[in-house]
Design a protein around this motif. Structure first.
Motif, PDB file in Angstrom:
ATOM      1  N   GLY A  11      -0.724   8.267  -5.282  1.00 24.11           N
ATOM      2  CA  GLY A  11      -2.064   8.468  -5.817  1.00 24.11           C
ATOM      3  C   GLY A  11      -2.967   7.245  -5.800  1.00 24.11           C
ATOM      4  N   GLU A  12      -2.436   6.111  -5.363  1.00 21.67           N
ATOM      5  CA  GLU A  12      -3.254   4.898  -5.303  1.00 21.67           C
ATOM      6  C   GLU A  12      -4.154   4.920  -4.072  1.00 21.67           C
ATOM      7  N   ALA A  13      -5.062   3.963  -3.986  1.00 18.78           N
ATOM      8  CA  ALA A  13      -6.029   3.914  -2.887  1.00 18.78           C
ATOM      9  C   ALA A  13      -5.373   3.559  -1.560  1.00 18.78           C
ATOM     10  N   MET A  14      -5.873   4.177  -0.505  1.00 17.13           N
ATOM     11  CA  MET A  14      -5.445   3.871   0.853  1.00 17.13           C
ATOM     12  C   MET A  14      -6.534   3.013   1.507  1.00 17.13           C
ATOM     13  N   ALA A  50      -5.237   4.908  11.154  1.00 20.41           N
ATOM     14  CA  ALA A  50      -4.079   4.594  10.323  1.00 20.41           C
ATOM     15  C   ALA A  50      -4.542   4.036   8.985  1.00 20.41           C
ATOM     16  N   LEU A  51      -3.940   4.544   7.901  1.00 18.29           N
ATOM     17  CA  LEU A  51      -4.244   4.070   6.557  1.00 18.29           C
ATOM     18  C   LEU A  51      -2.954   3.677   5.862  1.00 18.29           C
ATOM     19  N   ILE A  52      -3.037   2.606   5.064  1.00 17.46           N
ATOM     20  CA  ILE A  52      -1.867   2.137   4.328  1.00 17.46           C
ATOM     21  C   ILE A  52      -2.196   2.140   2.838  1.00 17.46           C
ATOM     22  N   CYS A  53      -1.204   2.461   2.030  1.00 17.18           N
ATOM     23  CA  CYS A  53      -1.354   2.458   0.578  1.00 17.18           C
ATOM     24  C   CYS A  53      -1.342   1.009   0.096  1.00 17.18           C
ATOM     25  N   ILE A  54      -2.420   0.613  -0.558  1.00 21.04           N
ATOM     26  CA  ILE A  54      -2.530  -0.776  -0.983  1.00 21.04           C
ATOM     27  C   ILE A  54      -1.485  -1.134  -2.039  1.00 21.04           C
ATOM     28  N   ALA A  55      -1.203  -0.224  -2.955  1.00 19.21           N
ATOM     29  CA  ALA A  55      -0.220  -0.513  -4.012  1.00 19.21           C
ATOM     30  C   ALA A  55       1.166  -0.767  -3.417  1.00 19.21           C
ATOM     31  N   SER A  56       1.590   0.077  -2.480  1.00 16.28           N
ATOM     32  CA  SER A  56       2.921  -0.113  -1.893  1.00 16.28           C
ATOM     33  C   SER A  56       2.948  -1.359  -1.008  1.00 16.28           C
ATOM     34  N   PHE A  57       1.844  -1.639  -0.330  1.00 16.82           N
ATOM     35  CA  PHE A  57       1.789  -2.842   0.504  1.00 16.82           C
ATOM     36  C   PHE A  57       1.832  -4.087  -0.367  1.00 16.82           C
ATOM     37  N   ALA A  58       1.148  -4.057  -1.503  1.00 16.23           N
ATOM     38  CA  ALA A  58       1.168  -5.199  -2.423  1.00 16.23           C
ATOM     39  C   ALA A  58       2.583  -5.430  -2.948  1.00 16.23           C
ATOM     40  N   ASP A  59       3.303  -4.348  -3.234  1.00 17.82           N
ATOM     41  CA  ASP A  59       4.689  -4.470  -3.694  1.00 17.82           C
ATOM     42  C   ASP A  59       5.538  -5.184  -2.651  1.00 17.82           C
ATOM     43  N   VAL A  60       5.399  -4.775  -1.401  1.00 18.74           N
ATOM     44  CA  VAL A  60       6.191  -5.342  -0.316  1.00 18.74           C
ATOM     45  C   VAL A  60       5.799  -6.788  -0.043  1.00 18.74           C
ATOM     46  N   SER A  61       4.506  -7.099  -0.162  1.00 14.80           N
ATOM     47  CA  SER A  61       4.035  -8.445   0.167  1.00 14.80           C
ATOM     48  C   SER A  61       4.101  -9.387  -1.029  1.00 14.80           C
ATOM     49  N   GLY A  62       4.678  -8.932  -2.120  1.00 15.99           N
ATOM     50  CA  GLY A  62       4.812  -9.790  -3.297  1.00 15.99           C
ATOM     51  C   GLY A  62       3.582  -9.783  -4.183  1.00 15.99           C
ATOM     52  N   GLY A  63       2.686  -8.797  -3.973  1.00 15.23           N
ATOM     53  CA  GLY A  63       1.519  -8.664  -4.834  1.00 15.23           C
ATOM     54  C   GLY A  63       0.383  -9.605  -4.506  1.00 15.23           C
ATOM     55  N   GLN A  64       0.486 -10.311  -3.394  1.00 13.38           N
ATOM     56  CA  GLN A  64      -0.586 -11.221  -3.022  1.00 13.38           C
ATOM     57  C   GLN A  64      -1.903 -10.462  -2.914  1.00 13.38           C
ATOM     58  N   ALA A  65      -2.955 -11.077  -3.404  1.00 15.82           N
ATOM     59  CA  ALA A  65      -4.316 -10.556  -3.301  1.00 15.82           C
ATOM     60  C   ALA A  65      -4.544  -9.312  -4.151  1.00 15.82           C
ATOM     61  N   GLN A  66      -3.603  -8.938  -5.013  1.00 16.72           N
ATOM     62  CA  GLN A  66      -3.786  -7.739  -5.821  1.00 16.72           C
ATOM     63  C   GLN A  66      -4.988  -7.890  -6.755  1.00 16.72           C
ATOM     64  N   GLU A  67      -5.153  -9.071  -7.344  1.00 13.41           N
ATOM     65  CA  GLU A  67      -6.287  -9.290  -8.241  1.00 13.41           C
ATOM     66  C   GLU A  67      -7.602  -9.157  -7.481  1.00 13.41           C
ATOM     67  N   GLU A  68      -7.640  -9.733  -6.275  1.00 13.00           N
ATOM     68  CA  GLU A  68      -8.813  -9.612  -5.410  1.00 13.00           C
ATOM     69  C   GLU A  68      -9.096  -8.149  -5.096  1.00 13.00           C
ATOM     70  N   LEU A  69      -8.052  -7.427  -4.800  1.00 22.88           N
ATOM     71  CA  LEU A  69      -8.185  -6.007  -4.469  1.00 22.88           C
ATOM     72  C   LEU A  69      -8.776  -5.239  -5.649  1.00 22.88           C
ATOM     73  N   ASP A  70      -8.245  -5.459  -6.848  1.00 23.27           N
ATOM     74  CA  ASP A  70      -8.740  -4.761  -8.025  1.00 23.27           C
ATOM     75  C   ASP A  70     -10.226  -5.023  -8.219  1.00 23.27           C
ATOM     76  N   THR A  71     -10.642  -6.268  -8.010  1.00 23.36           N
ATOM     77  CA  THR A  71     -12.041  -6.623  -8.157  1.00 23.36           C
ATOM     78  C   THR A  71     -12.899  -5.869  -7.146  1.00 23.36           C
ATOM     79  N   LYS A  72     -12.461  -5.813  -5.899  1.00 24.77           N
ATOM     80  CA  LYS A  72     -13.232  -5.139  -4.857  1.00 24.77           C
ATOM     81  C   LYS A  72     -13.273  -3.632  -5.082  1.00 24.77           C
ATOM     82  N   LEU A  73     -12.174  -3.053  -5.542  1.00 22.58           N
ATOM     83  CA  LEU A  73     -12.142  -1.611  -5.755  1.00 22.58           C
ATOM     84  C   LEU A  73     -13.017  -1.203  -6.930  1.00 22.58           C
ATOM     85  N   ASP A  74     -13.150  -2.079  -7.919  1.00 24.89           N
ATOM     86  CA  ASP A  74     -13.959  -1.774  -9.104  1.00 24.89           C
ATOM     87  C   ASP A  74     -15.447  -1.928  -8.845  1.00 24.89           C
TER      88      ASP A  74
END
Length: 75
Positions: A11-14, A50-74
């Motif tokens: 259910g997270e953003a792609m 092709a679309l990738i789930c950002i939440a699952s990609f962040a999990d795999v990549s160690g969460g890098q840029a997750q804060e940046e992502l949240d800011t951009k999505l908001d």
């Protein structure tokens, strides 16, 4: 945003592969390599994009840029 595509698995953003690569500071090829491992949620649109789930990609990549992502999505 109303036009965001939600991941069918969690259910997270792609996001488009190119956008994800920029956001996480990796090459698109690396994103596709991760997709091929089956460890991230991934889909293709009817038009073949092709679309990738950002939440699952962040999990795999160690969460890098997750804060940046949240800011951009908001915004």
């Amino acid at each position: 945003e109303g036009n965001a595509i939600a991941c069918a698995t969690c259910g997270e953003a792609m996001m488009a592969i190119a956008q994800a690569a920029v956001m996480f500071g990796v090459k698109q090829r690396r994103v596709f390599q991760i997709i091929e491992t089956g460890t991230v949620h991934f889909t293709e649109t009817d038009s073949g994009a092709a679309l990738i789930c950002i939440a699952s990609f962040a999990d795999v990549s160690g969460g890098q840029a997750q804060e940046e992502l949240d800011t951009k999505l908001d915004s």
